[in-house]
Design a protein around this motif. Sequence first.
Motif, short mmCIF file in Angstrom:
data_model
loop_
_atom_site.label_atom_id
_atom_site.label_comp_id
_atom_site.label_asym_id
_atom_site.label_seq_id
_atom_site.Cartn_x
_atom_site.Cartn_y
_atom_site.Cartn_z
N ALA A 67 -38.37 -13.02 -35.87
CA ALA A 67 -37.35 -11.98 -35.62
C ALA A 67 -36.24 -11.99 -36.66
CB ALA A 67 -36.74 -12.21 -34.24
N ASP A 68 -35.72 -10.76 -36.93
CA ASP A 68 -34.49 -10.67 -37.73
C ASP A 68 -33.29 -10.60 -36.78
OD1 ASP A 68 -35.92 -10.43 -40.12
OD2 ASP A 68 -36.16 -8.27 -39.83
N VAL A 69 -33.47 -9.81 -35.74
CA VAL A 69 -32.39 -9.64 -34.75
C VAL A 69 -32.97 -9.91 -33.36
CG1 VAL A 69 -30.78 -8.00 -33.71
CG2 VAL A 69 -31.24 -7.89 -36.16
N SER A 122 -29.79 -2.92 -35.87
CA SER A 122 -31.21 -3.28 -35.77
C SER A 122 -32.11 -2.41 -36.65
CB SER A 122 -31.71 -3.11 -34.33
OG SER A 122 -30.79 -3.59 -33.43
N GLU A 123 -31.56 -1.32 -37.18
CA GLU A 123 -32.37 -0.40 -37.99
C GLU A 123 -33.08 -1.12 -39.13
OE1 GLU A 123 -30.14 3.00 -39.45
OE2 GLU A 123 -29.84 3.62 -37.37
N GLY A 124 -34.37 -0.90 -39.23
CA GLY A 124 -35.14 -1.49 -40.33
C GLY A 124 -35.34 -2.99 -40.21
N LYS A 125 -34.93 -3.57 -39.08
CA LYS A 125 -35.09 -5.02 -38.91
C LYS A 125 -36.11 -5.30 -37.81
CE LYS A 125 -30.73 -6.22 -40.81
NZ LYS A 125 -29.71 -5.27 -40.39
N LYS A 126 -36.64 -6.51 -37.83
CA LYS A 126 -37.57 -6.90 -36.76
C LYS A 126 -36.75 -7.27 -35.53
CE LYS A 126 -41.90 -8.51 -38.55
NZ LYS A 126 -42.73 -9.67 -38.86
N LEU A 127 -36.77 -6.38 -34.56
CA LEU A 127 -35.96 -6.54 -33.35
C LEU A 127 -36.78 -7.18 -32.23
CD1 LEU A 127 -33.39 -5.76 -31.64
CD2 LEU A 127 -34.51 -3.55 -31.23
N TYR A 128 -36.23 -8.22 -31.62
CA TYR A 128 -36.84 -8.85 -30.45
C TYR A 128 -35.84 -8.79 -29.30
CZ TYR A 128 -40.96 -11.01 -32.66
OH TYR A 128 -42.17 -11.24 -33.27
N LEU A 129 -36.35 -8.69 -28.09
CA LEU A 129 -35.47 -8.60 -26.92
C LEU A 129 -35.82 -9.66 -25.88
CD1 LEU A 129 -35.69 -4.74 -26.24
CD2 LEU A 129 -34.02 -5.94 -27.67
N GLU A 159 -49.19 -3.39 -28.83
CA GLU A 159 -49.46 -4.83 -28.95
C GLU A 159 -48.26 -5.58 -29.56
OE1 GLU A 159 -52.66 -5.86 -31.48
OE2 GLU A 159 -52.58 -7.95 -30.84
N GLU A 160 -47.69 -4.98 -30.61
CA GLU A 160 -46.53 -5.58 -31.25
C GLU A 160 -45.33 -5.57 -30.28
OE1 GLU A 160 -46.30 -7.18 -34.01
OE2 GLU A 160 -44.14 -7.25 -34.36
N ALA A 161 -45.18 -4.47 -29.53
CA ALA A 161 -44.08 -4.38 -28.56
C ALA A 161 -44.18 -5.52 -27.55
CB ALA A 161 -44.10 -3.03 -27.86
N ARG A 162 -45.40 -5.83 -27.14
CA ARG A 162 -45.60 -6.92 -26.18
C ARG A 162 -45.15 -8.27 -26.75
NH1 ARG A 162 -49.89 -3.91 -24.30
NH2 ARG A 162 -51.43 -4.72 -25.77
N LYS A 163 -45.25 -8.40 -28.06
CA LYS A 163 -44.80 -9.64 -28.71
C LYS A 163 -43.28 -9.71 -28.77
CE LYS A 163 -46.14 -10.90 -32.82
NZ LYS A 163 -46.54 -10.58 -34.20
N ARG A 164 -42.68 -8.52 -28.87
CA ARG A 164 -41.24 -8.46 -29.16
C ARG A 164 -40.33 -8.48 -27.93
NH1 ARG A 164 -39.80 -5.36 -33.97
NH2 ARG A 164 -41.52 -5.47 -35.44
N ILE A 165 -40.93 -8.30 -26.75
CA ILE A 165 -40.09 -8.19 -25.54
C ILE A 165 -40.45 -9.29 -24.55
CG2 ILE A 165 -39.52 -6.72 -23.56
CD1 ILE A 165 -40.05 -4.29 -25.40
N ALA A 210 -32.75 -21.89 -27.34
CA ALA A 210 -33.79 -22.44 -28.21
C ALA A 210 -34.05 -21.51 -29.39
CB ALA A 210 -35.08 -22.68 -27.41
N VAL A 211 -34.01 -20.20 -29.16
CA VAL A 211 -34.19 -19.25 -30.28
C VAL A 211 -33.08 -19.46 -31.31
CG1 VAL A 211 -34.15 -16.81 -30.94
CG2 VAL A 211 -35.39 -17.51 -28.90
N ALA A 212 -31.87 -19.77 -30.82
CA ALA A 212 -30.73 -19.95 -31.73
C ALA A 212 -30.73 -21.32 -32.41
CB ALA A 212 -29.43 -19.76 -30.97
#
Length: 426
Positions: A67-69, A122-129, A159-165, A210-212
């Motif tokens: 992730a970027d953000v 978040s524009e143009g960045k890999k956003l995770y939630l 599929e990618e959305a499932r990874k990101r959320i 842990a992400v931080a």
Amino acid sequence: MIRVNTKDAMKLAGLTPDIPAALEALATLKAGTGRGNDFIGWRTLHDDIMEDLPRIKACAERIREDADVFVVIGVGGSYLGARAALEFLQSPTRNLTEKGPIVLFSGYTLSGEEMEQILKLSEGKKLYLNVISKSGTTLEPALSFRFLRDVIEKTCTPEEARKRIVCTTGIGSGVLYGLAREKGYECFAVPEDVGGRFSVLSAVGLLPLAVAGVDVDALLEGCRAQAKESLCESADNPSLQYAAARQGLYDSGIKIEMLSCSRESHRFFGEWWKQLIGESQGKEHTGIFPNSMVLTADLHSLGQYMQDGERIMFETFLRIGEDSPLRVKAIEGDLDGLNYLEGMSYADVFACAAEGTKAAHEAGGVPCMEIFADKADEEELGRLIFFFEAACAISGYMQGVNPFDQPAVNEYKNRMFELLKKQKGM
Ligand code: PA5
């Protein structure tokens, strides 16, 4: 190691803390026979979470690498603990997110401008939630999640959305759980018997931390060690001493507690503490009103009131040791007049400021307690979290309320939903 000094406050107020009553409250808490006893899972969370910890860590690592953000979406107990811990452990020299994503928090206000800023960032960045809501129905995070999920769904494959959320929620019920199941998002549980404000050491806090890059093992270790001390049925138990003293002060008519933290990075710890105390003890038209400030910054704002305003407060200084190599050197000519500090560290200077503040406030009639922790690291933070959770629970039982519910919070929600014309049962 957490230590407390309640003696000076008791002396100034002419009180003796009711240790037997505090011991009785603690015994009730331990036996699980008090009010709200279906929400006391936090007492053993540091052990119970071990089963889920490998999955939490693996998920965090995956996000940290890609992730970027990373936006943590939640309100109240679903974000305050993680944010407080993250800020507590951060300092100008220790950027936890250096190798990981930018960590942002959202879903705790209803500001479109703030949402726009996050969307822009978040524009143009890999956003995770990571959306966190035990009930899964709270409006603020739900709305934030809708806007941010939309960004991901519009820019990524399913599929990618499932990874990101990732969702952290009560398993088996609530809109969020249903949505997560439908979309196939990874889910972590908010334990049924743990309320939001006591949940920081569940996936609610541990995943974002842990992400931080926080050492969550050390955090849990500190908590585990403190649990032994703070649940010990002895007059030496620091949580019990603190609870007994603050209840004595409250019963004597002093209704407000000011938690005075000693660093800017600990300001948000004060916010976490305010929620813990406010939602746990503000019941049945009784309870200590919690407030917090940071020394010495707020001595130049609230300091005047503390010294000379209405005598309605007692103060609890949260003193956390610090170890910085910076020392004041003498300079030729002493043009700024600071050579009298030669050889002193910031900690030396702060110690005098803190001691001077306590003496001044006491002279102004404010009973002052002190809580000491060795340093601002994960282990000590884990200790502090459990120390305050136990003290809060003992205080609530001494006060005679259920410290684990928050029925009054629904009042604003009901009126807001009425104005928003939300249909009942939706
Ligand atoms: O301590 C609490 O239980 C509350 O502050 C909740 O954490 C807060 O209201 C958010 O609730 P939820 O996690 O259900 O969205």
